[in-house]
Motif scaffolding. Structure first.
Motif, short mmCIF file in Angstrom:
data_model
loop_
_atom_site.label_atom_id
_atom_site.label_comp_id
_atom_site.label_asym_id
_atom_site.label_seq_id
_atom_site.Cartn_x
_atom_site.Cartn_y
_atom_site.Cartn_z
N UNK A 575 13.86 -0.37 -7.03
CA UNK A 575 14.67 -1.71 -6.24
C UNK A 575 14.69 -1.85 -5.17
N UNK A 576 14.09 -0.62 -4.58
CA UNK A 576 14.52 -1.75 -2.46
C UNK A 576 13.48 -2.29 -2.11
N UNK A 577 12.56 -3.16 -2.35
CA UNK A 577 12.03 -3.97 -1.78
C UNK A 577 12.21 -5.48 -2.86
N UNK A 578 13.41 -5.40 -2.87
CA UNK A 578 13.39 -7.27 -4.07
C UNK A 578 14.09 -7.30 -3.01
N UNK A 582 7.03 -11.10 1.10
CA UNK A 582 5.48 -10.72 0.37
C UNK A 582 5.16 -9.55 1.97
N UNK A 583 5.13 -10.30 3.29
CA UNK A 583 4.52 -10.06 4.71
C UNK A 583 5.23 -8.41 4.64
N UNK A 584 7.18 -8.33 4.28
CA UNK A 584 7.76 -6.92 4.56
C UNK A 584 7.36 -6.23 3.58
N UNK A 612 3.95 -4.29 -4.85
CA UNK A 612 4.37 -3.24 -4.63
C UNK A 612 2.91 -2.14 -5.38
N UNK A 613 3.10 -3.05 -7.26
CA UNK A 613 2.52 -1.79 -8.05
C UNK A 613 1.35 -1.45 -8.21
#
Length: 647
Positions: A575-578, A582-584, A612-613
Motif C-alpha cells: 500500500x505504498x500508493x495510499x 491519482x496523478x501521482x 494501480x490494479x
C-alpha cells in the motif's frame, strides 16, 4: 621575521591530497627562507649524479610538488608510497632517503618511523591555500553561473512579455469571434423566425389552393352539367344571359386560382431560398463554432505556457538569493582562512622570538656546561678510585660471606641508620653463623633444575605473549583493511544510489531536484544519511518537512534507486500508493513499469487503488463466498484483454 625573510613554503604548490605528505616529510624546514641574508636558509645545491635512486616503483614527491629549485634535491630523495607498502620498502632506502604516505606516515633510511597524526602547521597552510584556490575557482564559476542565470531570467521575462502580448491578442481575437458568433446566432434565430412565418403562410396557401381546386372541380362539374342541359334545352335569351354570367364567374374563379397558384409558387420559391439561407447560416455557425474551439485551444496553450514561464521565473527568482548565500558562505570561509593564517603568522613570530631567547639561553648554558664538564672530570677521577675500592670490598664480601653487598647489613641484623656494633661482637657473631651454616648440611641439588623449569615456563609465557601481541597487530591491520575496503565500497555504492535517486526523483515529481548527503562524521562508516529534496516550485528542505505524498514519492525514489544499484529477485510493496493522488499514482505506475523493464525483479503490490490494479499483469483477490470460508481468485489481465478483443 616572516616579512623580512619569507618562508619557502610561500613558493610551494602541492597537488591536492599530498599536503599531509609534504608536511610530514619536511616539517618545520618549510618555514626556512631562501634569502642569502637569512641566518637559517635553503640553498641551491642542485641534484647531482651521485645521489642514490629511490627503490624501484617508488614515485618521488617532486612529481606532485611545484617548489623552488632549492628544494629539488630534497624532494628527489623523498618517495611517495601507499601506507601498507612503507614497512616493506624501508629496508631498500639509501642514506638520506625517506618514504612518506599521502596520509602523513614517515619511514626514514636509519629506521626511524613516524605514524600519521594530526597535520603539521605547514600541511594545514598548504591545505588552506589549496582550499582558497578551490574557493576562488568556485566563486568565479558561481559568478559565471549567476550571469548565465541572469541572462536566462531576462530571456524568460522577454518570453513572458511576448506570451502576455500573444495572450492579449488571442483574448481580443476570442472576444471578436464571440461577438461574431453572437451576431451569427442572432441572424440564425431571425432566419428561423422567418422560416416559421413563411411555413405558416405556405400552409395557409396550401389549404386555400386545396379549397380552390375543390371549388374548381365542382365548377367544372356544374359547367359540364349546365352545358349538357343547355344543349338539351332550346336556345333562349335568358339562358344565354345566365350562361354568360356563369362563364364570367368561372373566368373570375380561374383568374383567382391563377393568382393563388402564382402566390403559392412565389411562397415555395421563398421557402426554398429560406431553406438555402438556413443551411448557409448553419454552416457559417458551425464554422464559427470551430473557430471558437480553435481559439479556446490556442488560449489554453497560451495559459499553459504562461504557467510554465511563471514557474520558471519563480525558480529563477530564488537563484540570486542562493548564489548570494553561497557567495557569503565562501567569503566567510575566506575570512576564516585569512584569520587562521594571521593567527598562524602571529604564532610563528612568537615562536621565532622564543627561539632567539632560547639561543641566548643556550649560549649561557654552553658556558656553564664547559665549567661543569671540568668539575665532572675531576669528580669522575675521584669516583673511579672509589669505584675500584668498592669493587674490591664487594669481592671480599662475595668470597667471605657469599652474599650481595646490599644484604650485608641485613645479614648482620643492623637496622638502617643504627650504629655499628663493636668489632669483637661482630667476630663472635660471625663465628656463630659459620657454625650454624655447617650444621645445615648439604644444599638443594635440584635448585638448578627448578630454575631451568621456571625459565622454560617463563620463556613459553613470553612466546605466547609475543604471539598474542602479533595476532592483535594482524587483527588490527585486518580491521583497518576491512574498514578501508568498506569505505571505498560504501562511497562507490552511495554515488551510484545518489545518481539513481536524483533521476528517479525528477521522474516521479516531474521536475525539481534531490540529493543524498552523509552527515555528522567524515568517516562514511559512522556518518548518518540526510535527504535534501526540492519539489517543483519549492525550496530545498529535509524529508521531515515535506507533505505525506511528497514523503512517499521521495521514499519510493530512494527504494527504487537502491534496487537499481543492487536488484533483488522479489520486491513486496504494501500500500505504498495510499497517500498518493491519482496523478501521482500514474507516475508511480509508470516508474514501476520502467523498473520491470530494466530489471529482472518481480514486484508484488498490495493495493486498494483501482488505477494501480489496472496497470498490473495479474491480480490476486481474496473473496468470502460463504461465511468463514475464503477463496483466492486470480485474473491475468493480459489474457483477459486478448479474450475480450477476440469477442
Amino acid at each position: 621575521t616572516k616579512n623580512l625573510w619569507p618562508p619557502i613554503i610561500d613558493g610551494v604548490t602541492v597537488a591536492k591530497g599530498y599536503e599531509k605528505a609534504i608536511g610530514a616529510a619536511l616539517g618545520d624546514d618549510l618555514d626556512a627562507p631562501v634569502d642569502p641574508s637569512a641566518p637559517m636558509r635553503w640553498t641551491n645545491s642542485g641534484v647531482t649524479e651521485g645521489d642514490p635512486a629511490l627503490p624501484e616503483g617508488v614515485e618521488p614527491l617532486a612529481a606532485h610538488v611545484d617548489a623552488p629549485i632549492e628544494l629539488a634535491r630534497r624532494l628527489a630523495q623523498i618517495g611517495v608510497v601507499p601506507r601498507e607498502r612503507g614497512a616493506e620498502l624501508v629496508s631498500q632506502l639509501k642514506t638520506g632517503q625517506r618514504l612518506v604516505s599521502p596520509e602523513g606516515d614517515v619511514w626514514r633510511w636509519d629506521g626511524f618511523v613516524a605514524a600519521a597524526h594530526a597535520p603539521t602547521g605547514a600541511a594545514r597552510r598548504l591545505a588552506e591555500r589549496a582550499r582558497l584556490v578551490d574557493i576562488e575557482n568556485e566563486l568565479e564559476q558561481a559568478r559565471i553561473d549567476a550571469s548565465a542565470k541572469r541572462q536566462q531570467l531576462e530571456t524568460a521575462e522577454t518570453a513572458l512579455k511576448a506570451a502576455s502580448s500573444a495572450e492579449g491578442s488571442a483574448r481580443e481575437a476570442w472576444r471578436a469571434a464571440q461577438r461574431e458568433a453572437d451576431a451569427a446566432r442572432e441572424r440564425h434565430a431571425h432566419a428561423e423566425r422567418e422560416i416559421n412565418r413563411h411555413a405558416a403562410r405556405k400552409s395557409a396557401l396550401t389549404e386555400a389552393h386545396t379549397r380552390l381546386n375543390a371549388d374548381r372541380a365542382e365548377a367544372e362539374s356544374a359547367h359540364e352539367s349546365a352545358t349538357a342541359a343547355l344543349d338539351e334545352l332550346p336556345p333562349s335569351l335568358d339562358t344565354e344571359t345566365r350562361l354568360a354570367a356563369v362563364r364570367s364567374d368561372i373566368e373570375g374563379h380561374r383568374r383567382f386560382a391563377a393568382q393563388v397558384r402564382a402566390e403559392a409558387q412565389a411562397l415555395a420559391r421563398e421557402a426554398e431560398l429560406a431553406d438555402r439561407r438556413l443551411q448557409a447560416i448553419i454552416a457559417e455557425r458551425n464554422q464559427w463554432q470551430e473557430r471558437r474551439a480553435g481559439a479556446a485551444s490556442h488560449i489554453s496553450t497560451i495559459e499553459e505556457r504562461i504557467t510554465e514561464v511563471t514557474a520558471e521565473r519563480a525558480e529563477l527568482d530564488n537563484a540570486p538569493a542562493l548564489f548570494a548565500e553561497k557567495r557569503r558562505a565562501i567569503i566567510g570561509e575566506i575570512e576564516a582562512a585569512e584569520s587562521g593564517r594571521q593567527v598562524a603568522a602571529d604564532a610563528l613570530a612568537t615562536a621565532e622570538n622564543a627561539m632567539a631567547e632560547t639561543d641566548r639561553a643556550a649560549k649561557v648554558s654552553l658556558e656553564a656546561l664547559s665549567s661543569a664538564r671540568e668539575a665532572t672530570a675531576r669528580a669522575e677521577e675521584r669516583m673511579e678510585g672509589a669505584r675500584r675500592r668498592l669493587a674490591d670490598i664487594e669481592r671480599e664480601i662475595h668470597d667471605m660471606l657469599e652474599v650481595e653487598p646490599h644484604a650485608v647489613a641485613g645479614l648482620a641484623e643492623i637496622e638502617p641508620g643504627a650504629d655499628l656494633p663493636p668489632l669483637p661482637e661482630i667476630e663472635e657473631n660471625l663465628e656463630k653463623l659459620r657454625r650454624d651454616r655447617e650444621r645445615l648440611g648439604a644444599v638443594n641439588l635440584r635448585a638448578e633444575e627448578e630454575l631451568h623449569e621456571v625459565e622454560a615456563q617463563h620463556t613459553a609465557l613470553t612466546t605466547e605473549r609475543d604471539d598474542l601481541v602479533e595476532a592483535i597487530k594482524r587483527l588490527r591491520q585486518g580491521i583497518q583493511s576491512l574498514n578501508r575496503e568498506a569505505r571505498e565500497r560504501l562511497l562507490t555504492s552511495f554515488e551510484i544510489v545518489n545518481s539513481h535517486f536524483k533521476r528517479l526523483f525528477v521522474e516521479l515529481f516531474g521536475g525539481g531536484e534531490a540529493a543524498l548527503h552523509l552527515i555528522e562524521s567524515d568517516d562514511p562508516l559512522e556518518a548518518g544519511l540526510e535527504i535534501i529534496a526540492k519539489p517543483p516550485g519549492k525550496k530545498p528542505q529535509t524529508l521531515s518537512l515535506l507533505s505525506g505524498g511528497e514523503q512517499a514519492l521521495t521514499a519510493l525514489a530512494l527504494i527504487f534507486a537502491v534496487f537499481l544499484t543492487n536488484p533483488s529477485p522479489i520486491c513486496v510493496l504494501d500500500e505504498v500508493d495510499a497517500p498518493l493522488d491519482d496523478h501521482n499514482v500514474e507516475r508511480f505506475c509508470n516508474l514501476l513499469h520502467e523498473m520491470t523493464s530494466s530489471t529482472d525483479t518481480r514486484f508484488i503490490i498490495i493495493t486498494h487503488n483501482p488505477i494501480t490494479m489496472a496497470r498490473m499483469n495479474r491480480l490476486f483477490g481474496v473473496t468470502m463466498a460463504e461465511r468463514g470460508v475464503s477463496q483466492l481468485v486470480s485474473v491475468a489481465l493480459d489474457e483477459a484483454v486478448k479474450i475480450l478483443d477476440q469477442h
